[in-house]
Design a protein around this motif. Structure first.
Motif, short mmCIF file in Angstrom:
data_model
loop_
_atom_site.label_atom_id
_atom_site.label_comp_id
_atom_site.label_asym_id
_atom_site.label_seq_id
_atom_site.Cartn_x
_atom_site.Cartn_y
_atom_site.Cartn_z
N PHE A 243 0.83 -1.20 0.00
CA PHE A 243 0.00 0.00 0.00
C PHE A 243 0.87 1.25 0.00
O PHE A 243 1.95 1.27 0.59
CB PHE A 243 -0.91 0.01 1.24
N GLU A 244 0.37 2.31 -0.64
CA GLU A 244 1.09 3.58 -0.64
C GLU A 244 0.13 4.73 -0.92
O GLU A 244 -0.95 4.53 -1.52
CB GLU A 244 2.20 3.58 -1.69
N THR A 245 0.52 5.92 -0.49
CA THR A 245 -0.21 7.15 -0.81
C THR A 245 0.77 8.12 -1.43
O THR A 245 1.54 8.78 -0.70
CB THR A 245 -0.86 7.76 0.44
N PRO A 246 0.83 8.23 -2.75
CA PRO A 246 1.76 9.16 -3.40
C PRO A 246 1.43 10.61 -3.05
O PRO A 246 0.25 10.98 -2.91
CB PRO A 246 1.54 8.89 -4.89
N LEU A 247 2.44 11.43 -2.92
CA LEU A 247 2.24 12.85 -2.62
C LEU A 247 1.39 13.52 -3.70
O LEU A 247 0.56 14.40 -3.40
CB LEU A 247 3.59 13.56 -2.50
N ASN A 253 -5.90 16.01 -4.67
CA ASN A 253 -7.09 16.04 -3.81
C ASN A 253 -7.35 17.45 -3.30
O ASN A 253 -8.49 17.93 -3.28
CB ASN A 253 -6.92 15.08 -2.63
N TRP A 254 -6.29 18.13 -2.86
CA TRP A 254 -6.43 19.51 -2.41
C TRP A 254 -6.83 20.42 -3.57
O TRP A 254 -7.65 21.32 -3.40
CB TRP A 254 -5.13 19.99 -1.75
N GLN A 255 -6.28 20.20 -4.75
CA GLN A 255 -6.65 20.98 -5.93
C GLN A 255 -8.15 20.92 -6.18
O GLN A 255 -8.82 21.95 -6.34
CB GLN A 255 -5.90 20.45 -7.16
N TYR A 256 -8.71 19.71 -6.19
CA TYR A 256 -10.13 19.54 -6.46
C TYR A 256 -10.98 20.10 -5.32
O TYR A 256 -12.02 20.73 -5.56
CB TYR A 256 -10.46 18.06 -6.66
N PHE A 257 -10.55 19.87 -4.08
CA PHE A 257 -11.31 20.33 -2.92
C PHE A 257 -11.40 21.85 -2.90
O PHE A 257 -12.48 22.43 -2.70
CB PHE A 257 -10.64 19.82 -1.64
N LYS A 258 -10.27 22.52 -3.10
CA LYS A 258 -10.29 23.99 -2.99
C LYS A 258 -11.07 24.62 -4.14
O LYS A 258 -11.70 25.66 -3.96
CB LYS A 258 -8.87 24.54 -2.92
N GLU A 259 -11.05 23.96 -5.30
CA GLU A 259 -11.81 24.51 -6.44
C GLU A 259 -13.31 24.38 -6.23
O GLU A 259 -14.05 25.34 -6.42
CB GLU A 259 -11.40 23.78 -7.72
N SER A 260 -13.76 23.19 -5.82
CA SER A 260 -15.20 22.93 -5.75
C SER A 260 -15.84 23.43 -4.46
O SER A 260 -17.00 23.86 -4.46
CB SER A 260 -15.48 21.44 -5.92
N VAL A 274 0.82 30.29 -0.96
CA VAL A 274 1.25 30.02 0.41
C VAL A 274 0.29 29.03 1.07
O VAL A 274 0.71 28.09 1.75
CB VAL A 274 1.34 31.32 1.23
N MET A 275 -1.02 29.24 0.85
CA MET A 275 -2.01 28.32 1.40
C MET A 275 -1.82 26.92 0.85
O MET A 275 -1.91 25.93 1.59
CB MET A 275 -3.43 28.80 1.11
N ASP A 276 -1.56 26.83 -0.45
CA ASP A 276 -1.33 25.51 -1.07
C ASP A 276 -0.16 24.80 -0.41
O ASP A 276 -0.23 23.60 -0.09
CB ASP A 276 -1.06 25.66 -2.57
N ARG A 277 0.92 25.52 -0.21
CA ARG A 277 2.11 24.92 0.39
C ARG A 277 1.83 24.41 1.80
O ARG A 277 2.27 23.32 2.19
CB ARG A 277 3.26 25.92 0.41
N LEU A 278 1.09 25.22 2.57
CA LEU A 278 0.75 24.82 3.94
C LEU A 278 -0.15 23.59 3.96
O LEU A 278 0.05 22.67 4.76
CB LEU A 278 0.09 25.98 4.67
N MET A 279 -1.15 23.58 3.08
CA MET A 279 -2.08 22.45 3.05
C MET A 279 -1.39 21.17 2.59
O MET A 279 -1.62 20.09 3.15
CB MET A 279 -3.26 22.77 2.14
N VAL A 280 -0.55 21.29 1.57
CA VAL A 280 0.15 20.11 1.08
C VAL A 280 1.11 19.58 2.14
O VAL A 280 1.26 18.36 2.31
CB VAL A 280 0.89 20.43 -0.24
N LYS A 281 1.73 20.48 2.89
CA LYS A 281 2.62 20.05 3.97
C LYS A 281 1.83 19.28 5.03
O LYS A 281 2.26 18.22 5.52
CB LYS A 281 3.32 21.25 4.60
N ALA A 282 0.63 19.79 5.37
CA ALA A 282 -0.21 19.09 6.34
C ALA A 282 -0.66 17.74 5.81
O ALA A 282 -0.65 16.73 6.54
CB ALA A 282 -1.42 19.96 6.68
N LEU A 283 -1.03 17.71 4.54
CA LEU A 283 -1.46 16.44 3.93
C LEU A 283 -0.31 15.45 3.83
O LEU A 283 -0.53 14.24 3.89
CB LEU A 283 -2.06 16.71 2.54
N ASP A 284 0.90 15.99 3.69
CA ASP A 284 2.05 15.10 3.63
C ASP A 284 2.28 14.40 4.97
O ASP A 284 2.70 13.24 5.00
CB ASP A 284 3.30 15.88 3.22
N TYR A 285 1.98 15.07 6.08
CA TYR A 285 2.06 14.42 7.39
C TYR A 285 1.06 13.26 7.46
O TYR A 285 1.37 12.17 7.95
CB TYR A 285 1.78 15.42 8.51
#
Length: 323
Positions: A243-247, A253-260, A274-285
């Motif tokens: 199993f894996e979750t690619p970055l 997922n964040w792209q689609y969520f923030k758009e819709s 800046v918001m994108d970077r913060l969200m992706v960093k959180a999602l990476d955790y």
């Protein structure tokens, strides 16, 4: 004309389905809506009615010049670079099999075929893109064929390993594809499938914002249980699931969520705010926490053909008819 047709569940033949939502082409923005349903019996998620090949053709752009240029210059690519990218796939396969005859279904730019050929494997491929077949065949001088696997006409029992890297979810009928794989593989053959994992929590939470549903190109979304059940009908037993979750999945997922849901624009990958970077960093955790666990977003399934499966291509198992 090849048009949409209402179908029973491709795993269990069940006709009791619940509508999840109407999905759309989020990746390329082409028009159309596609009912995504869940089988009440085995949990398979699929588009129903299922679009036919001609109906799907516009949703597969044929102008990916970067892909074509990679295929045209395959032998100019660094084997060291390909080893970094594809070495894990080779290592997984060679845990089970020594170099022999390998078929890659949906080979794309041919990188995996070239890499495995250089590593001593006798390779062949099938892909729906006629231009890619011509380019890769010309570069590598190997047996590559255009169209669906069922129409390729490979000889019975001719392969030791078959791979589908992000392909099974695209085919018209995974059951029929696996039945043909059963026919063309030998005793104890290895089958490797990389696909999305519909058991991932974000699939339930994000619904139509889950990037990997990717309608209408992804006709099916499996979980580990119903994929193992489908494999068993073709005489393949699951030996291992990685199993894996690619970055990249988290970013999209964040792209689609923030758009819709937030009405925000901007390319998360190529020009992140800046918001994108913060969200992706959180999602990476989150990604690191679930990576390698059964609730990761993707899975690589290794399955071995049972000794008594033979080369019968009927698929066996449960009934599955159009409705």
């Amino acid at each position: 004309m090849d048009v949409s047709v209402a179908v029973a569940c491709d795993v269990c033949g069940g006709r009791h389905q619940e509508l999840m939502f109407l999905s759309t082409d989020r990746l390329f923005g082409r028009e159309g809506s596609f009912p995504l349903v869940r089988c009440r019996d085995c949990g398979l998620i699929f588009i129903n009615p299922r679009p036919g090949l001609e109906e799907l053709a516009p949703y597969y752009p044929q102008d990916d010049y970067d892909l074509y240029s990679k295929a045209a210059g395959l032998k100019d690519r660094s084997l060291e670079e390909l080893g970094r990218l594809l070495g894990p796939r080779k290592g997984l396969i060679e845990k089970y099999r020594k170099p022999g005859r390998l078929l890659d279904i949906g080979f794309g730019d041919g990188s995996f075929l070239y890499f495995m050929q250089e590593c001593g494997w006798d390779v062949a491929g099938v892909d729906f893109n006629q231009k890619m077949v011509e380019l890769v065949g010309g570069e590598l001088g190997v047996d590559v064929r255009a169209g669906q696997l069922q129409d390729a006409g490979f000889e019975a029992g001719s392969f030791d390993v078959v791979t589908l890297w992000g392909v099974l979810e695209h085919v018209q009928s995974p059951r029929e594809t696996l039945a043909e794989i059963k026919r063309i593989t030998g005793e104890g053959a290895l089958l490797v499938i990389y696909t999305q994992n519909a058991a991932a929590p974000e699939a339930r939470l994000l619904r139509d914002d889950w990037f990997i549903y990717e309608a209408p190109r992804h006709l099916y979304s499996f979980n580990p249980d119903n994929l193992a059940r489908l494999l068993a009908t073709a005489g393949f037993g699951v030996s291992e699931i990685a199993f894996e979750t690619p970055l990249y999945y988290c970013q999209m997922n964040w792209q689609y969520f923030k758009e819709s849901r937030l009405g925000l624009k901007g390319d998360v990958i190529h020009s992140p705010s800046v918001m994108d970077r913060l969200m992706v960093k959180a999602l990476d955790y989150y990604r690191r926490a679930v990576n390698g666990r059964p609730w990761s977003s993707a899975m690589t399934v290794c399955a071995v053909k049972s000794r008594d499966a033979g080369a019968n291509g009927d698929g066996g198992g449960e009934e599955n008819d159009e409705v």
